[in-house]
Design an enzyme around this catalytic site. Structure first.
Site, PDB file in Angstrom:
ATOM      1  N   HIS A  49     -22.014  27.005  16.337  1.00  0.00           N
ATOM      2  CA  HIS A  49     -21.726  27.018  14.903  1.00  0.00           C
ATOM      3  C   HIS A  49     -22.911  27.662  14.194  1.00  0.00           C
ATOM      4  O   HIS A  49     -24.043  27.197  14.310  1.00  0.00           O
ATOM      5  CB  HIS A  49     -21.531  25.574  14.423  1.00  0.00           C
ATOM      6  CG  HIS A  49     -21.113  25.451  12.992  1.00  0.00           C
ATOM      7  ND1 HIS A  49     -19.793  25.491  12.604  1.00  0.00           N
ATOM      8  CD2 HIS A  49     -21.824  25.291  11.862  1.00  0.00           C
ATOM      9  CE1 HIS A  49     -19.716  25.352  11.295  1.00  0.00           C
ATOM     10  NE2 HIS A  49     -20.932  25.222  10.825  1.00  0.00           N
ATOM     11  N   GLU A  52     -28.024  19.898  -0.784  1.00  0.00           N
ATOM     12  CA  GLU A  52     -26.754  20.614  -0.742  1.00  0.00           C
ATOM     13  C   GLU A  52     -25.777  20.034  -1.761  1.00  0.00           C
ATOM     14  O   GLU A  52     -25.284  18.921  -1.597  1.00  0.00           O
ATOM     15  CB  GLU A  52     -26.144  20.535   0.663  1.00  0.00           C
ATOM     16  CG  GLU A  52     -27.025  21.101   1.762  1.00  0.00           C
ATOM     17  CD  GLU A  52     -26.405  20.968   3.135  1.00  0.00           C
ATOM     18  OE1 GLU A  52     -25.231  20.548   3.207  1.00  0.00           O
ATOM     19  OE2 GLU A  52     -27.079  21.272   4.137  1.00  0.00           O
ATOM     20  N   TYR A  71     -11.243  21.639   1.564  1.00  0.00           N
ATOM     21  CA  TYR A  71     -12.386  21.954   2.409  1.00  0.00           C
ATOM     22  C   TYR A  71     -12.140  21.427   3.808  1.00  0.00           C
ATOM     23  O   TYR A  71     -11.750  20.265   3.992  1.00  0.00           O
ATOM     24  CB  TYR A  71     -13.653  21.339   1.808  1.00  0.00           C
ATOM     25  CG  TYR A  71     -14.909  21.593   2.616  1.00  0.00           C
ATOM     26  CD1 TYR A  71     -15.261  22.884   2.993  1.00  0.00           C
ATOM     27  CD2 TYR A  71     -15.722  20.537   2.993  1.00  0.00           C
ATOM     28  CE1 TYR A  71     -16.410  23.123   3.725  1.00  0.00           C
ATOM     29  CE2 TYR A  71     -16.886  20.763   3.730  1.00  0.00           C
ATOM     30  CZ  TYR A  71     -17.216  22.056   4.092  1.00  0.00           C
ATOM     31  OH  TYR A  71     -18.355  22.288   4.832  1.00  0.00           O
ATOM     32  N   HIS A 103     -25.194  13.869   6.913  1.00  0.00           N
ATOM     33  CA  HIS A 103     -23.838  14.125   6.440  1.00  0.00           C
ATOM     34  C   HIS A 103     -23.112  15.007   7.449  1.00  0.00           C
ATOM     35  O   HIS A 103     -23.709  15.535   8.391  1.00  0.00           O
ATOM     36  CB  HIS A 103     -23.838  14.777   5.054  1.00  0.00           C
ATOM     37  CG  HIS A 103     -24.672  16.021   4.963  1.00  0.00           C
ATOM     38  ND1 HIS A 103     -26.056  15.994   4.885  1.00  0.00           N
ATOM     39  CD2 HIS A 103     -24.334  17.327   4.938  1.00  0.00           C
ATOM     40  CE1 HIS A 103     -26.529  17.223   4.812  1.00  0.00           C
ATOM     41  NE2 HIS A 103     -25.506  18.055   4.852  1.00  0.00           N
TER      42      HIS A 103
END
Length: 402
Positions: free
Chosen positions: A251, A300, A309, A330
């Site tokens: 990722h 963020e 989302y 998170h």
């Protein structure tokens, strides 16, 4: 409404200035006097710090039948850090309004506004000309530029304000010449003027050192017959973003989705980045494709313009927001984790019909009293979206032989 615009060379903004040819100079006005700031603030100490994961339901828009609220009176500061006096910091605001600004304009002497409409288009009249900015577009009004906002319905959006730096394109490094937000897609207004006397008085509202001041003059400030230069307001359509993503495994860091950045004096560290999560292909093999669970050295703040989302399809709604502070853990909610842990990894479209974004900052941001209490939109059950996560660890597991 179609308005004439021209391309802005945003990659060449190291020296920024513009010449404006006015009918009357802007110096002809009455003295500035203090006015109410409403929910606009730069006081980061009005409530105690809160390191928890925070999420807001869609921020309320006042009904036009109940109260007329224009862009200025509809500004609400959610969080921020730093100081406009020392020219170092940021603030994040929501705007919620239902009526146009009449014989009134706004000037921010403290910094730049990056405006992200979420509901309702806004017609922005500036000293350089007019821009219609719709949801899924953004605009930047740079420090000191006077502008007025017309709205056509109940309207909502997000604002990232930076002190002491201007937004610019990120360095592309190994990507090379093309990719992400291309310079050719940024547009700036064409000159437009009105030679109009306002006998009842035209109001100039000035944001200065975190406070609001107003003055009166008897003519429109939008009296610029022509201009030239590169210090201008500009807009950008997020659909033009050229997405670069992982095509093998793992990722990639969300910095690969940076549209604009406001650099700090420390190399590689931003005062603020504006990052988007647009529709794209997901093709990574042997990978948990959604954003991984993490803590990091950045704050963020996320918003959602439309859609769902992918990491939190429930609870995170258009017109709402979330804040994950520095070193606060998170990541995806339970449903997203379970679904993607067992999904067949084949090429798939991600975030189709969706546009989420992030204001990411190296500052440790404080939340205002309005953000924590007065807005009445804080989702106090947010933490529960992770409570059902369970261990799948098996010490005896081994990869299958091929």
């Amino acid at each position: 409404m179609s308005l004439p615009l021209r391309t802005l060379a945003v990659q060449d903004l190291y020296l920024r200035d513009s010449w404006l040819y006015r009918i009357l100079p802007s110096v002809r006005h009455k003295p500035f006097t203090p006015m109410s700031c409403g929910d606009l603030t730069e006081n980061w100490n009005e409530v105690e710090p809160d390191p928890n994961q925070l999420r807001w339901k869609p921020f309320n828009i006042p009904k036009s039948s109940e109260k007329k609220v224009d862009f200025i009176s509809g500004l609400h500061t959610v969080c921020g850090a730093g100081d406009s006096k020392s020219r170092n910091g940021i603030a994040i605001h929501m705007y919620t309004c239902n009526t146009s600004m009449i014989d009134k304009c706004f000037q921010n002497a403290d910094g730049d506004f990056l405006i992200v409409p979420q509901q309702g288009e806004i017609l922005i009249t500036t000293e350089f000309g007019k821009m219609m900015v719709e949801p899924n577009e953004i605009c930047v009004i740079q420090q000191g530029m006077r502008f007025s906002v017309d709205v056509f319905r109940e309207t909502r959006g997000y604002i990232l304000e930076v002190f002491g730096a201007h937004f610019e394109l990120p360095d592309l490094g190994p990507i090379g010449a093309n990719g992400l937000a291309n310079p050719r897609d940024f547009q700036t207004p064409v000159a437009w003027y009105e030679d109009r006397t306002v006998a009842t008085g035209y109001t100039i509202v000035n944001k200065y050192q975190g406070k609001l001041f107003s003055c009166q003059q008897d003519f429109s400030p939008f009296n610029v017959v022509a201009w030239h230069g590169n210090y201008t307001p500009y807009k950008y359509n997020l659909e033009n973003f050229m997405v670069i993503n992982c095509v093998a495994f793992d990722h990639v860091d969300p910095s690969i989705f940076t549209v604009l950045t406001a650099k700090s004096t420390r190399p590689g560290v931003a005062i603020a980045d504006f990052v988007i999560f647009p529709p794209r292909w997901g093709v990574a093999d042997h990978t948990f494709r959604p954003p991984y669970y993490h803590r990091n050295c950045m704050s963020e703040f996320m918003g959602l313009i439309k859609g769902h989302y992918e990491a939190k399809e429930e609870g995170f709604q258009p017109g709402g927001a979330s804040l994950h502070s520095i070193m606060t853990p998170h990541g995806p909610d339970v449903d997203c984790f379970e679904k993607n842990s067992t999904a067949v990894l084949k090429p798939e479209r991600v975030a189709e019909g969706t546009m989420a974004f992030m204001f990411e900052s190296s500052f440790s941001m404080a939340v205002t009293k309005w953000g924590l209490d007065t807005c009445h939109c804080l989702d106090k059950s947010y933490y529960k979206c992770w409570e059902a996560l369970k261990s799948h660890f098996n010490p005896n597991w081994k990869p299958s032989s091929k």
